[in-house]
Design an enzyme around this catalytic site. Structure first.
Site, PDB file in Angstrom:
ATOM      1  N   ARG C  88     -22.364 -13.274 -18.903  1.00  0.00           N
ATOM      2  CA  ARG C  88     -21.775 -12.535 -20.016  1.00  0.00           C
ATOM      3  C   ARG C  88     -21.782 -11.029 -19.754  1.00  0.00           C
ATOM      4  O   ARG C  88     -20.929 -10.305 -20.230  1.00  0.00           O
ATOM      5  CB  ARG C  88     -22.557 -12.798 -21.310  1.00  0.00           C
ATOM      6  CG  ARG C  88     -22.487 -14.237 -21.775  1.00  0.00           C
ATOM      7  CD  ARG C  88     -23.380 -14.435 -22.987  1.00  0.00           C
ATOM      8  NE  ARG C  88     -23.451 -15.858 -23.343  1.00  0.00           N
ATOM      9  CZ  ARG C  88     -23.653 -16.300 -24.570  1.00  0.00           C
ATOM     10  NH1 ARG C  88     -23.809 -15.439 -25.565  1.00  0.00           N
ATOM     11  NH2 ARG C  88     -23.716 -17.580 -24.825  1.00  0.00           N
ATOM     12  N   GLU C 159     -13.106 -18.883 -26.868  1.00  0.00           N
ATOM     13  CA  GLU C 159     -13.636 -18.210 -28.051  1.00  0.00           C
ATOM     14  C   GLU C 159     -13.847 -16.728 -27.769  1.00  0.00           C
ATOM     15  O   GLU C 159     -13.998 -16.323 -26.623  1.00  0.00           O
ATOM     16  CB  GLU C 159     -14.981 -18.829 -28.474  1.00  0.00           C
ATOM     17  CG  GLU C 159     -15.420 -18.377 -29.863  1.00  0.00           C
ATOM     18  CD  GLU C 159     -16.900 -18.613 -30.153  1.00  0.00           C
ATOM     19  OE1 GLU C 159     -17.729 -18.442 -29.256  1.00  0.00           O
ATOM     20  OE2 GLU C 159     -17.220 -18.963 -31.305  1.00  0.00           O
TER      21      GLU C 159
END
Lengths: 48, 136, 456
Positions: C88, C159
């Site tokens: 991430r 998402e």
């Protein structure tokens, strides 16, 4: 007796119970009467 | 009274930080909130810059333990911080520990007030009492 | 060559990518099974059947595969792929090292699946094997490489968004950069959508999951939707999480659906499919596992009342740590059961609450559109910077933190201090009238602490 699409219990055959005509028509109109005989077994076990 | 506050180190616990900010303002303090993920140097820089009276560091993940012993040395490098009231609160150890061991240890690190797992308003009452006593 | 294609080649020419074959990937998407596209399931599912999607990601291929087997046995509708936190933050070197350690030692050294390190050739084998739609869950501000790898693997739901994946998670990643990186993501999704069924984009409505008022949730959902649709995305899911009051959830769902349709039409994107996703309670969970299950069950009931198209589940181990695959699969089976026996739901409409919320949403949206910047993302950027959009409990330095919210007696979240957010006076008076404002700040702070832990 059987259940409609929203699982409300509906009367599909009133025999000798004195259901007023209008009410009886409303009850039957909520159900798909072509599948009643096969669906009653399923409807009894609805929460399983 | 000016207070510099924030959450130390690699810690993103923002909820308590906002509540400390809100509560300090309600008690009439002028608050400089550095937010989460703040380094020790940033705290002292901000104290010099704002002329703060109080430094209130919070830590929730217990990592304060790791850098506690650096506090005194670092503070000594700054001028004009001798009168700064140093306070630390939150969850001050990883895992469990008892306050009798923890409080003296952090006092040795250079903190005037140490609040381990004490609720926010009690902690701030302690701060106000400490300030009052010192000013009298 | 287009600028986008130039940028793609730079992004994919990376030491952690084993030669990205653009033509082969396009060919794969073009011929991919319709079953892999959640947009296809949304279109063709039985009207009232909500899709059930759990959460979960493990570092190794083997464990992820095993997790999917459990989910399929539990009758899952949508599989999740949750990405580890090093990926991430674009730290592929660390995730690579931790993946090797996890493979060699049988101990999980990552909190998710390091998709970039596994690569698309490997991951695609798993995705096509199960032939179920997969949803990518991450939290990455710069997700360009991750999204390219995901779509090449057969993951056709992405998402996130520039606001919802930044304000809850980061203190100082630059927001303007996040907007530009997500613009790339939208364009790549839009381009691939032309080859087969559309790639679905989903926004992350829960935000900080801490006393976020419905109007803020909704406008951020709408703005991320518009930013996505204006780049050509054809299938988008707006989402929100259970907020503590059943009535407020139903009102939020109704207004969100209406407003999403309205604003999509305003920019001539009325042809895009808009879906509604509901997250089971995202706040602090009870440590008692039986209570946690009751909470999850209530969430499912509310999702049905809200009329969600998809529900994202929690587990009974939520308060304890990363849930096991058994707990995860159990939740899926339980949720499917609850949905199956939930019949004849009443239709609840609260016109007054809907009106107030709609007025708030329209006022804030108008303020955003009236910003003097030339593009939508710059308008949104400016509005976050000057506090017209203010997210309670965001750790990000750009966020204003002037708005204060508490719960009223019915546990509805109410705004008692609006800060710079242009809540119309009438609505503001209504919100405050629901609360006891005679208290001093100290007791309000105590109330807030209590309100955050409401489900524990």
């Amino acid at each position: 007796m059987s259940q409609d699409a929203k699982k409300n219990i509906r009367i599909v055959n009133c025999c000798n119970v004195s259901i007023p005509e209008r009410g009886y028509f409303f009850e039957k109109a909520q159900c798909d009467l072509t599948i009643v005989n096969t669906s009653i077994v399923h409807d009894i076990g609805i929460m399983q | 009274m000016k207070v510099v506050t924030g959450v130390v180190g690699n810690d993103i616990h923002v909820v308590a930080n906002r509540l400390i900010d809100l509560s300090l303002r309600a008690r009439g303090f002028e608050v400089f909130n550095l937010g989460v993920n703040t380094y020790l140097e940033e705290f002292f820089d901000a104290c010099v810059e704002t002329g703060a009276d109080v430094l209130l560091i919070s830590s929730l993940n217990g990592e304060a333990e790791g850098w506690g012993r650096e506090v005194k040395g670092l503070k000594a490098k700054y001028k004009h911080l001798d009168d700064l009231i140093m306070m630390i609160g939150g969850n001050l150890v990883v895992g469990s520990g008892n306050a009798e061991d923890i409080v003296p240890r952090y006092k040795k690190y250079g903190f005037d007030l140490v609040c381990h797992q004490i609720d926010l308003n009690t902690g701030l009452d302690t701060l106000e009492a400490f300030i009052e006593k010192r000013n009298s | 060559m287009s600028l986008l294609q130039e940028e793609r080649e730079i992004i994919l020419n990376n030491e952690y990518v084993d030669t990205f074959d653009f033509a082969e990937v396009s060919e794969f998407v073009k011929n991919a099974s319709k079953d892999l596209f959640i947009s296809h399931h949304f279109k063709n599912k039985a009207k009232d059947k909500m899709l059930v999607q759990p959460r979960g990601g493990f570092p190794t291929y083997k464990k992820q595969f095993a997790l999917y087997e459990f989910f399929v046995d539990a009758n899952v509708d949508v599989l999740p792929l949750t990405i580890d936190s090093n990926t991430r933050l674009n730290d592929y070197a660390t995730s690579s090292k931790m993946l090797r350690l996890s493979e060699e030692n049988d101990v999980d050294m990552l909190n998710g699946y390091p998709l970039v390190n596994h690569g698309y050739r490997t991951t695609r084998k798993m995705i096509t094997h199960f032939n179920k739609p997969v949803s990518l869950r991450h939290g990455t501000p710069d997700a360009r490489l991750l999204i390219e790898t995901a779509i090449a693997s057969g993951i056709f739901e992405i998402e996130g968004g520039p606001i919802t994946y930044l304000l809850p998670y980061s203190k100082n990643f630059p927001l303007d950069k996040a907007f530009l990186y997500w613009k790339y993501v939208e364009r790549v999704c839009a381009n691939y959508s032309q080859l087969n069924e559309p790639i679905n984009r989903e926004s992350f409505g829960p935000l900080t999951a801490t006393l976020v008022p419905p109007c803020i949730t909704i406008i951020i959902q709408l703005l991320e939707m518009l930013l996505s649709l204006e780049e050509g995305v054809k299938s988008f899911s707006v989402s929100f999480a259970q907020n503590g009051s059943m009535n407020q959830d139903i009102v939020t769902g109704a207004v969100l659906k209406k407003m999403a349709k309205y604003y999509a039409e305003q920019i001539d994107c009325g042809d895009a499919a808009i879906n509604l996703v509901y997250h089971q309670w995202m706040g602090a969970f009870p440590t008692n596992r039986d209570y946690a299950e009751q909470l999850i069950n209530i969430s499912t009931v509310i999702a049905a009342m809200v009329g969600a198209d998809k529900i994202i589940t929690k587990t009974r181990e939520e308060a304890v740590g990363i849930p096991t695959k058994e707990a995860n699969a159990k939740t899926v089976a339980n949720t499917q059961y609850t949905l199956r026996i939930l019949n004849g739901l009443p239709n609840v409409v609260d016109e007054e609450e809907e009106e107030i919320l709609t007025l708030e949403v329209k006022a804030i949206m108008e303020a955003v559109f009236n910003d003097s910047a030339d593009t939508l993302w710059r308008k949104v950027f400016n509005c976050i910077k000057n506090g017209i959009i203010d997210v309670p409990f965001s750790p990000h330095i750009i966020n204003h933190n002037e708005m204060i919210t508490i719960r009223d007696a019915k546990k509805n979240i109410r705004i008692i201090k609006r800060g710079n957010v242009p809540i119309p006076d009438r609505c503001y008076a209504y919100e405050k009238a629901q609360c006891d404002l005679t208290k001093d700040t100290t007791s309000i702070v105590n109330d807030i602490i209590h309100d955050i832990g409401i489900m524990q």
